[in-house]
Design a protein around this motif. Structure first.
Motif: not given
Length: 240
Positions: A111-134
């Motif tokens: 409500r009072q303290q919003r900001c913008i975080i500039p970036a070129s990209g981001f990373g995600e991790t998904e666990i598939v059958q117990g294995i981390s996929r990046y």
């Protein structure tokens, strides 16, 4: 979102910052810029692998002025003898469905303290059958993540520490194959002023809280963030 950012010092990032009213170098500012806009800002914190709890650069607006500010990427901090550090509760992301829950970490900041975080990209991790996929995602243009910030006063020294989080939304259909839990909230340039204005009515943000990709992305499968070696074909993800 799994807590890593790519922030590359290049013309795309500079272009985004200038759209946000942040002129890193006086020579890059327009001739009619106000004197306060010509002041040098803190340098942008860059890195291919910026992880949660690290310092990041945020853009915020206070007293009608915008500036770059260092902030700990972890909204809830706790005080130590040396200052403040990330607290025990995970808070580098703020779920959009918690923004209207009184007492939640992001309720007041939204409500009072919003900001913008500039970036070129981001990373995600998904666990598939117990294995981390990046997967790393790089924007065709620099990305403006919707953020919240808080301030923490060290009463002994008077020093003010900033912290921040990135708002996450429900997963986007185009990203489900890579990360099925959530997506980071991004802003289009048309929403920058509204988002950064502390006096904006939050009801105006309802449409922005719907999952949407404003900039085309390149999805790059990698072996692990620390090594960053591609292990498969890149996938182009079109903007909505």
């Amino acid at each position: 979102m799994c807590g890593r950012l790519n922030v590359t010092d290049n013309p795309l990032l500079t272009e985004l910052l200038e759209q946000l009213g942040i002129h890193l170098y006086p020579a890059s500012a327009s001739n009619d810029a106000a004197p306060e806009q010509l002041a040098l800002h803190l340098p942008v914190r860059t890195g291919r692998f910026i992880r949660a709890t690290n310092l990041v650069s945020i853009v915020l607006q206070q007293d009608g002025q915008r500036r770059l500010q260092d902030a700990i990427w972890w909204l809830l901090l706790e005080q130590t003898e040396q200052g403040f550090k990330p607290g025990p509760y995970t808070s580098f992301n703020t779920r959009s469905d918690k923004l209207h829950v009184r007492g939640s970490a992001g309720f007041q900041a939204y409500r009072q303290q919003r900001c913008i975080i500039p970036a070129s990209g981001f990373g995600e991790t998904e666990i598939v059958q117990g294995i981390s996929r990046y997967t790393d995602f790089i924007g065709q243009r620099a990305l403006a993540f919707s953020g919240l910030y808080r301030t923490w006063l060290n009463k002994s020294t008077g020093e003010l520490t900033y912290s921040c989080s990135i708002i996450t939304l429900a997963p986007h259909q185009k990203l489900l194959a890579f990360h099925s839990k959530a997506m980071p909230m991004m802003l289009p340039p048309s929403a920058f002023d509204l988002w950064l204005d502390p006096d904006s009515n939050i009801n105006q943000f309802n449409e922005l809280l719907q999952p949407k990709i404003y900039t085309a992305l390149q999805a790059i499968p990698i072996n692990k963030p620390s090594l960053y070696q591609p292990i498969g074909n890149e996938v182009a993800i079109e903007a909505d």
